[in-house]
Design a protein around this motif. Structure first.
Motif, PDB file in Angstrom:
ATOM      1  N   LYS A  15       0.901  -1.249  -0.083  1.00  0.00           N
ATOM      2  CA  LYS A  15       0.067   0.039  -0.007  1.00  0.00           C
ATOM      3  C   LYS A  15       0.761   1.424  -0.018  1.00  0.00           C
ATOM      4  CE  LYS A  15      -3.885  -1.993  -0.072  1.00  0.00           C
ATOM      5  NZ  LYS A  15      -4.879  -1.641  -1.412  1.00  0.00           N
ATOM      6  N   ASN A  18       1.884   4.861  -5.382  1.00  0.00           N
ATOM      7  CA  ASN A  18       1.971   4.153  -6.545  1.00  0.00           C
ATOM      8  C   ASN A  18       2.631   5.295  -7.664  1.00  0.00           C
ATOM      9  OD1 ASN A  18       1.766   2.936  -8.752  1.00  0.00           O
ATOM     10  ND2 ASN A  18      -0.568   2.526  -8.676  1.00  0.00           N
ATOM     11  N   GLU A  20       3.327   5.076 -10.500  1.00  0.00           N
ATOM     12  CA  GLU A  20       2.848   5.336 -11.974  1.00  0.00           C
ATOM     13  C   GLU A  20       1.890   6.110 -12.089  1.00  0.00           C
ATOM     14  OE1 GLU A  20       4.167   3.810 -14.734  1.00  0.00           O
ATOM     15  OE2 GLU A  20       5.790   3.239 -13.671  1.00  0.00           O
ATOM     16  N   LYS A  21       0.675   5.955 -10.919  1.00  0.00           N
ATOM     17  CA  LYS A  21      -0.376   6.746 -10.980  1.00  0.00           C
ATOM     18  C   LYS A  21       0.043   8.303 -10.834  1.00  0.00           C
ATOM     19  CE  LYS A  21      -4.079   7.647  -7.710  1.00  0.00           C
ATOM     20  NZ  LYS A  21      -4.655   7.090  -6.655  1.00  0.00           N
ATOM     21  N   TRP A  24       1.529   9.460 -14.084  1.00  0.00           N
ATOM     22  CA  TRP A  24       0.560   9.860 -14.866  1.00  0.00           C
ATOM     23  C   TRP A  24      -0.200  11.246 -14.743  1.00  0.00           C
ATOM     24  CZ3 TRP A  24      -4.732  10.090 -15.457  1.00  0.00           C
ATOM     25  CH2 TRP A  24      -5.473   9.782 -16.700  1.00  0.00           C
ATOM     26  N   MET A  25      -0.507  11.363 -13.719  1.00  0.00           N
ATOM     27  CA  MET A  25      -1.075  12.539 -13.199  1.00  0.00           C
ATOM     28  C   MET A  25      -0.457  13.827 -13.281  1.00  0.00           C
ATOM     29  SD  MET A  25      -3.223  11.286  -9.894  1.00  0.00           S
ATOM     30  CE  MET A  25      -3.871  12.660  -9.198  1.00  0.00           C
ATOM     31  N   THR A  90       9.488   6.666 -19.256  1.00  0.00           N
ATOM     32  CA  THR A  90       8.519   5.853 -19.685  1.00  0.00           C
ATOM     33  C   THR A  90       8.962   5.176 -20.765  1.00  0.00           C
ATOM     34  OG1 THR A  90       6.819   7.369 -18.929  1.00  0.00           O
ATOM     35  CG2 THR A  90       6.180   5.931 -20.693  1.00  0.00           C
ATOM     36  N   ASN A  93      11.418   2.502 -19.930  1.00  0.00           N
ATOM     37  CA  ASN A  93      10.644   1.328 -19.212  1.00  0.00           C
ATOM     38  C   ASN A  93      10.117   0.585 -20.255  1.00  0.00           C
ATOM     39  OD1 ASN A  93      11.421   1.801 -16.675  1.00  0.00           O
ATOM     40  ND2 ASN A  93       9.423   3.012 -16.183  1.00  0.00           N
ATOM     41  N   ASP A  94       9.541   1.270 -21.549  1.00  0.00           N
ATOM     42  CA  ASP A  94       8.705   0.449 -22.461  1.00  0.00           C
ATOM     43  C   ASP A  94       9.898  -0.255 -23.400  1.00  0.00           C
ATOM     44  OD1 ASP A  94       6.435   1.161 -21.700  1.00  0.00           O
ATOM     45  OD2 ASP A  94       5.878   2.666 -23.328  1.00  0.00           O
TER      46      ASP A  94
ATOM     47  N   VAL B 172       2.900  -1.450 -26.330  1.00  0.00           N
ATOM     48  CA  VAL B 172       3.493  -1.603 -24.919  1.00  0.00           C
ATOM     49  C   VAL B 172       3.725  -3.219 -24.797  1.00  0.00           C
ATOM     50  CG1 VAL B 172       3.327  -0.956 -22.665  1.00  0.00           C
ATOM     51  CG2 VAL B 172       2.718   0.626 -24.096  1.00  0.00           C
ATOM     52  N   THR B 175       6.524  -4.929 -26.024  1.00  0.00           N
ATOM     53  CA  THR B 175       7.987  -5.032 -25.421  1.00  0.00           C
ATOM     54  C   THR B 175       7.885  -5.278 -24.078  1.00  0.00           C
ATOM     55  OG1 THR B 175       7.446  -2.530 -25.154  1.00  0.00           O
ATOM     56  CG2 THR B 175       9.006  -3.176 -27.042  1.00  0.00           C
ATOM     57  N   ASP B 176       6.908  -5.427 -23.505  1.00  0.00           N
ATOM     58  CA  ASP B 176       6.643  -5.691 -21.813  1.00  0.00           C
ATOM     59  C   ASP B 176       5.670  -6.672 -21.880  1.00  0.00           C
ATOM     60  OD1 ASP B 176       6.464  -5.634 -19.318  1.00  0.00           O
ATOM     61  OD2 ASP B 176       5.679  -3.631 -19.231  1.00  0.00           O
ATOM     62  N   ASN B 208      -4.271  -0.966 -10.649  1.00  0.00           N
ATOM     63  CA  ASN B 208      -3.462   0.346 -10.280  1.00  0.00           C
ATOM     64  C   ASN B 208      -2.115  -0.117 -10.052  1.00  0.00           C
ATOM     65  OD1 ASN B 208      -2.575   2.869  -9.553  1.00  0.00           O
ATOM     66  ND2 ASN B 208      -3.669   2.755  -7.500  1.00  0.00           N
ATOM     67  N   TRP B 214      -1.744   2.095 -16.155  1.00  0.00           N
ATOM     68  CA  TRP B 214      -0.824   3.279 -16.500  1.00  0.00           C
ATOM     69  C   TRP B 214       0.140   3.050 -17.731  1.00  0.00           C
ATOM     70  CZ3 TRP B 214      -3.733   6.575 -14.444  1.00  0.00           C
ATOM     71  CH2 TRP B 214      -4.348   6.173 -13.173  1.00  0.00           C
ATOM     72  N   ARG B 215       0.361   1.880 -18.107  1.00  0.00           N
ATOM     73  CA  ARG B 215       1.424   1.394 -18.971  1.00  0.00           C
ATOM     74  C   ARG B 215       0.638   2.059 -20.378  1.00  0.00           C
ATOM     75  NH1 ARG B 215       5.823   0.850 -17.941  1.00  0.00           N
ATOM     76  NH2 ARG B 215       6.776  -0.913 -17.404  1.00  0.00           N
ATOM     77  N   ARG B 217      -0.428   3.863 -23.469  1.00  0.00           N
ATOM     78  CA  ARG B 217      -0.172   5.149 -24.027  1.00  0.00           C
ATOM     79  C   ARG B 217      -0.955   5.588 -25.017  1.00  0.00           C
ATOM     80  NH1 ARG B 217       2.620   4.573 -20.361  1.00  0.00           N
ATOM     81  NH2 ARG B 217       4.774   3.476 -20.520  1.00  0.00           N
TER      82      ARG B 217
END
Lengths: 145, 248
Positions: A15, A18, A20-21, A24-25, A90, A93-94, B172, B175-176, B208, B214-215, B217
């Motif tokens: 918990k 996060n 990633e969230k 994104w925001m 990003t 990571n991709d 995505v 590649t992942d 989440n 969130w991955r 795009r």
């Protein structure tokens, strides 16, 4: 020919933050603010008064003597650098598959971003167009007036 | 067939020869995957699946591909046809450019087992992970009622046939492989926005995730690939919004 999933997917159990969230925001919020900041910047520099012909060392020096433009440019610097670095993160990571390379690249990105933010912020807030004791031949003409 | 030449008799289905380049891979041969071309005589009403059948039944019985219902319902025969993910049973050959060869290859991002057959297990695992079933605490003696408006809320995402066309069109996912992928999120959407379901928060928490929504795009490849016309990217965006709100 069965496939082996190297790291089994597990639901997020930890918990709290996060990233990633929030990342994104951040991209969406900073993006919207940057649109206003950048077009304001372009308008003030290129369209007001003499427009592009007014831009010289003195023009920039004058802007950075004004706290309003210091904050404006500082915000633009911070938001844009973090926005750009997060976008690069990003992409890394991709597309980077090897874990160590990926980590190294993401670290390098944030180190460079941090260094640029520190240097840029220093310039904006400590900028002195006429530093005392400098060689007068190196200074702009308005310093001697 | 309205465009057929005047010499064509009314009601006669024209036939023509097309060249199919099929991506072949035999795990037992130890050889790399290769393209093999077949010239096939097909009718104007034939689909790519019919051409593949013709090859398998009349030319080369070793050609391997999946299909079950052959009519766009089971979702077994998703493949990459001329570079786009489609169902072979829903793609009419006459709708493709038949002056050029038709390229047929397995969907990308999943391990090829043989020819056009891929290992779907990682895809199904992502589907299982989002708990694709109704979760409700009580045990009512009446049916669970739902208004037409509440039903409409998730109608689009009920259409999924799990063909994997969307997930394997996602750059995505290519590649992942850990990314849940559009299909899993679509099926989570189907339950998150179902007024009868009570575990939306569980699915929201699962998605989440670092490898969750969130991955995405928003490249819209999934929406274009979906043979059922599901607005996949929109569904993913709605799940993102639900996560931000913390509720559907």
């Amino acid at each position: 020919m069965s496939v082996v999933i190297e790291t089994p997917r597990s639901p997020r159990s930890r918990k709290g933050a996060n990233w990633e969230k929030y990342g994104w925001m951040y991209m969406r919020i900073s993006g919207a603010i940057l649109v206003a900041l950048i077009f304001g910047h372009l308008f003030a520099n290129l369209m007001v008064g003499e427009g592009i012909h007014a831009i010289d060392f003195a023009f920039v020096g004058g802007k950075w003597a004004n706290p309003f433009w210091q904050v404006w440019d500082g915000l633009m610097l911070w938001l844009a650098l973090i926005h750009g670095t997060n976008g690069m993160r990003t992409i890394v990571n991709d597309y980077v598959e090897r874990q160590n390379v990926r980590k190294a690249l993401v670290w390098a990105l944030w180190v460079i971003c941090g260094a640029l933010i520190v240097l840029g912020t220093l310039v904006i807030f400590t900028f002195d167009p006429c530093p005392a004791g400098s060689d007068p031949s190196l200074l702009p003409s308005f310093c001697t007036k | 067939m309205a465009t057929a030449t005047a010499a064509t008799e009314i009601g006669v289905v024209p036939s023509f020869t097309v060249t199919l380049f099929v991506r072949r891979f035999d795990p037992e041969s130890g050889e790399e995957a290769r393209w093999q071309d077949f010239d096939v005589q097909v009718h104007g009403t034939d689909r790519v699946l019919d051409a593949l059948h013709k090859i398998k039944w009349e030319v080369d019985g070793s050609l391997t591909f999946r299909r079950s219902c052959a009519h766009g319902v089971c979702g077994s025969d998703a493949m990459r046809i001329n570079g786009r993910n489609r169902l072979a049973c829903k793609t009419l050959i006459k709708d493709l450019d038949i002056t050029q060869p038709i390229y047929v290859e397995p969907i990308k991002g999943l391990t090829v087992e043989k020819d056009l057959v891929v290992d779907m297990n990682p895809f199904y695992q992502a589907y299982r992970d989002i708990k694709p079933f109704l979760i409700a605490s009580d045990n009512p003696d009446k049916e669970r009622l739902q208004s037409p408006e509440d039903r409409e809320r998730f109608d689009d995402t009920t259409k999924c046939i799990l063909c994997a066309a969307c997930t394997t069109s996602c750059p995505v996912f290519w590649t992942d492989g850990q990314y849940f992928g559009p299909a899993a999120i679509v099926n989570a959407h189907r339950f998150i926005f179902d007024s009868r379901d009570e575990a939306a928060d569980v699915r929201i928490d699962i998605l989440n995730d670092k490898e969750g929504v969130w991955r995405c795009r928003t490249t819209f490849n999934c929406t274009e690939a979906c043979p059922r016309g599901i607005q996949v990217t929109k569904a993913i965006a709605e799940v993102k919004q639900a996560i931000l709100r913390g509720k559907p």
